[in-house]
Design an enzyme around this catalytic site. Structure first.
Site, PDB file in Angstrom:
ATOM      1  N   ARG A  23      34.857  43.127 -25.835  1.00 35.69           N
ATOM      2  CA  ARG A  23      34.178  44.269 -26.460  1.00 35.69           C
ATOM      3  C   ARG A  23      32.825  44.407 -25.786  1.00 35.69           C
ATOM      4  O   ARG A  23      32.238  43.402 -25.374  1.00 35.69           O
ATOM      5  CB  ARG A  23      33.933  44.013 -27.947  1.00 35.69           C
ATOM      6  CG  ARG A  23      35.167  43.933 -28.773  1.00 35.69           C
ATOM      7  CD  ARG A  23      34.797  43.827 -30.242  1.00 35.69           C
ATOM      8  NE  ARG A  23      35.992  43.669 -31.051  1.00 35.69           N
ATOM      9  CZ  ARG A  23      36.150  44.183 -32.271  1.00 35.69           C
ATOM     10  NH1 ARG A  23      35.180  44.875 -32.824  1.00 35.69           N
ATOM     11  NH2 ARG A  23      37.256  44.005 -32.950  1.00 35.69           N
ATOM     12  N   CYS A  24      32.300  45.615 -25.762  1.00 35.27           N
ATOM     13  CA  CYS A  24      30.936  45.733 -25.248  1.00 35.27           C
ATOM     14  C   CYS A  24      29.963  45.113 -26.250  1.00 35.27           C
ATOM     15  O   CYS A  24      28.836  44.789 -25.910  1.00 35.27           O
ATOM     16  CB  CYS A  24      30.579  47.165 -24.903  1.00 35.27           C
ATOM     17  SG  CYS A  24      30.691  48.265 -26.264  1.00 35.27           S
ATOM     18  N   THR A  25      30.437  44.919 -27.488  1.00 30.99           N
ATOM     19  CA  THR A  25      29.596  44.278 -28.500  1.00 30.99           C
ATOM     20  C   THR A  25      29.874  42.775 -28.613  1.00 30.99           C
ATOM     21  O   THR A  25      29.349  42.126 -29.521  1.00 30.99           O
ATOM     22  CB  THR A  25      29.849  44.919 -29.877  1.00 30.99           C
ATOM     23  OG1 THR A  25      31.251  44.814 -30.157  1.00 30.99           O
ATOM     24  CG2 THR A  25      29.416  46.366 -29.936  1.00 30.99           C
TER      25      THR A  25
END
Ligand code: UN1
Length: 529
Positions: free
Chosen positions: A292-294
């Site tokens: 995830r980009c998070t």
């Protein structure tokens, strides 16, 4: 039904409602990353000319779509949302099969599309402008939101449905038309997503799908911008590509919406609930195989709990179930073989002064390099990697400075709060962040000083809700925000209107009535009368 799709799809780009003939950009087969023998979709790729044709189709369709009253566009969004909801399991199965996302997470991702539609349905009845008082009589001022025009949306494959919906749903609701270029390795999901949207009632040309590789996309985008066919670019992907897209847009006087990488910090204070912090680190570090980009990039842990945190985090990562994403696992394979090579590069950044924890091995999970408790058959059929915790990382390490997309988490220690902040911000990314503490002052100070666009308190770095602003600072983006009402500023431009009904030319700043004050008056010596 088993949570894995089995039928091979035959997919191509769709321009103005019709499949693009041939395969000018070559062909590609997407494969189940948990079982590379399974072809999920045979893809006919398009070239840059098809991208331009799609931009032209969107450009031509835009005035008619903008003329549809916004509440009616909202009703179309409602129909799309209902169709997505009715196919929730099928779309989630396809996501699991094509990019290896665990089925429970894939269901959550499809729900995020439905939530996004639900949010924007009624925005069609709002899209509020303002009435503003004029400095002159018999004159009124207003603001209106106008659609930007044609939007080119380029998305990554880690959220092949949710993230595109964050762009496409509000773009359409606001009266824009769209050219969408999804990740080729998620072409089957993208084509299914397109179909659900088209069946929701979108007129031909309103949404166009271009399946193309990076160079063809870039060339097509460049030409479309120069021809004046694209008015807004949205891009979710790496910071490197974001820079190139930003340059291209800048040359064409456009501000793109850029959602880029992250090195998301999770600070564990000395007073933290360690069990909760480990649970959060495990989910955001290794859920979605860290793609995830998070996802958690670096856990920043206070000296006083450093050893205990590491011990617990190591035990939790070792015990976590990795394996077939159709089953009940924390994480499955990397999305695609192409990410394996890059992940090996990140593993190459591990230095002798680091301690490596989290699994029974590092690197690719194979018969010779097994993962204890691997669930679901032969790992060598897929692109499975050991979860990797790298302890004793410092700001001097390359591993600290780079985004490392995949199941690898750096852990660094701190003693003062200033050091924790320096570690949280020092890499220059600023997407998501988290702090675990029982001390409200520490949480508030962290919020104030962390550079990230998103802050979690006693929650992991992942799992943003679909109606809060989503976006980052520094290397994570250009300050644009998606989701909720905030994304409206990406897909509309403010138009200001003044309407003078005085029957004469009233000149702003010049014909304004003045009311004078008794400027010499002072309270001193005043007797109340
Ligand atoms: C992304 O990885 O590009 O907050 C988006 C989250 C998800 C979205 C991630 N809701 O983790």
């Amino acid at each position: 039904m088993s949570p894995s799709a089995t039928q091979t799809l035959e997919v191509a780009s769709i321009v103005a409602g019709r499949a693009v003939d041939g395969a000018a950009g070559g062909t590609l087969a997407t494969r189940n990353p948990a079982d590379l023998t399974q072809v999920v979709a045979n893809v006919r790729l398009a070239d840059s000319a098809a991208f331009v044709a799609a931009a032209r189709a969107a450009h031509d369709a835009q005035p008619a779509w903008a003329a549809v009253p916004a509440p009616v566009r909202g009703a179309v969004v409602q129909q799309i949302g209902r169709l997505v909801e009715a196919s929730k399991e099928s779309l989630a199965r396809l996501i699991t099969t094509e990019i290896g996302k665990p089925y429970a997470e894939a269901l959550g991702e499809v729900q995020e599309v439905v939530d996004t539609c639900n949010f924007f349905i009624s925005e069609g009845r709002r899209l509020y402008g303002q009435t503003v008082p004029s400095e002159m009589p018999d004159k009124q001022l207003f603001t209106f939101r106008k659609p930007v025009g044609t939007c080119a949306i380029v998305t990554a494959g880690n959220f092949p449905a949710a993230v595109p919906s964050w762009y496409i749903v509000p773009a359409l609701l606001c009266g824009n038309t769209v050219v969408w270029k999804p990740a080729e390795y998620a072409a089957g999901v993208s084509r299914a997503f397109y179909e659900l949207f088209a069946r929701g009632g979108l007129p031909d040309g309103t949404l166009n799908l271009v399946l193309a590789d990076g160079p063809a996309t870039f060339a097509g985008l460049e030409q479309s911008l120069e021809l004046g066919l694209v008015d807004k670019v949205g891009f979710t992907g790496s910071s490197e590509v974001g820079v190139q897209i930003g340059e291209l847009c800048g040359r064409n006087l456009q501000t793109p919406c850029l959602e880029l990488g992250g090195k998301n910090p999770l600070v564990v204070m000395g007073d933290a609930d360690l069990e909760l912090a480990v649970e959060g680190a495990l989910f955001s570090g290794f859920g979605t195989a860290g793609q995830r980009c998070t996802s958690l990039g670096v856990a920043i842990v206070h000296d006083s709990v450093y050893d205990e945190f590491l011990e617990r985090f190591d035990a939790a990562a070792r015990a976590a179930v990795a394996g077939d994403p159709a089953g009940d696992v924390l994480f499955g394979p990397l999305m695609n073989e192409r990410f394996a090579e890059r992940f090996e590069q990140w593993l190459g950044l591990i230095q002798p002064h680091h301690r490596v924890l989290g699994s029974s091995g590092t690197g690719r999970i194979t018969a010779a390099n097994p993962r204890a408790g691997f669930s679901g058959g032969d790992p060598e059929r897929g692109v499975f990697y050991h979860p990797t915790i790298v302890a004793d990382v410092t700001t001097d390490d390359e591993l600290y400075r780079r985004e490392t997309f995949g199941p690898i988490v750096a852990v660094a220690r701190f003693s003062t709060f200033d050091e924790a902040i320096a570690l949280a911000n020092g890499h220059g990314y600023g997407l998501s962040s988290a702090i675990y503490t029982r001390d409200a002052t520490a949480a508030l100070r962290f919020r104030e000083r962390v550079s990230a666009g998103m802050v979690s308190v006693n929650n992991s770095t992942s799992g943003a809700e679909a109606h809060l602003p989503f976006g980052g600072n520094g290397k994570s983006g250009n300050g644009s925000r998606q989701s909720g009402v905030w994304v409206l500023d990406q897909f509309t431009r403010w138009q200001s209107v003044n309407w003078d009904f005085s029957g004469k030319l009233q000149k702003a700043q010049m014909d304004v009535v003045e009311i004078t004050a008794d400027e010499g008056f002072r309270l001193d010596g005043w007797d109340g009368r």
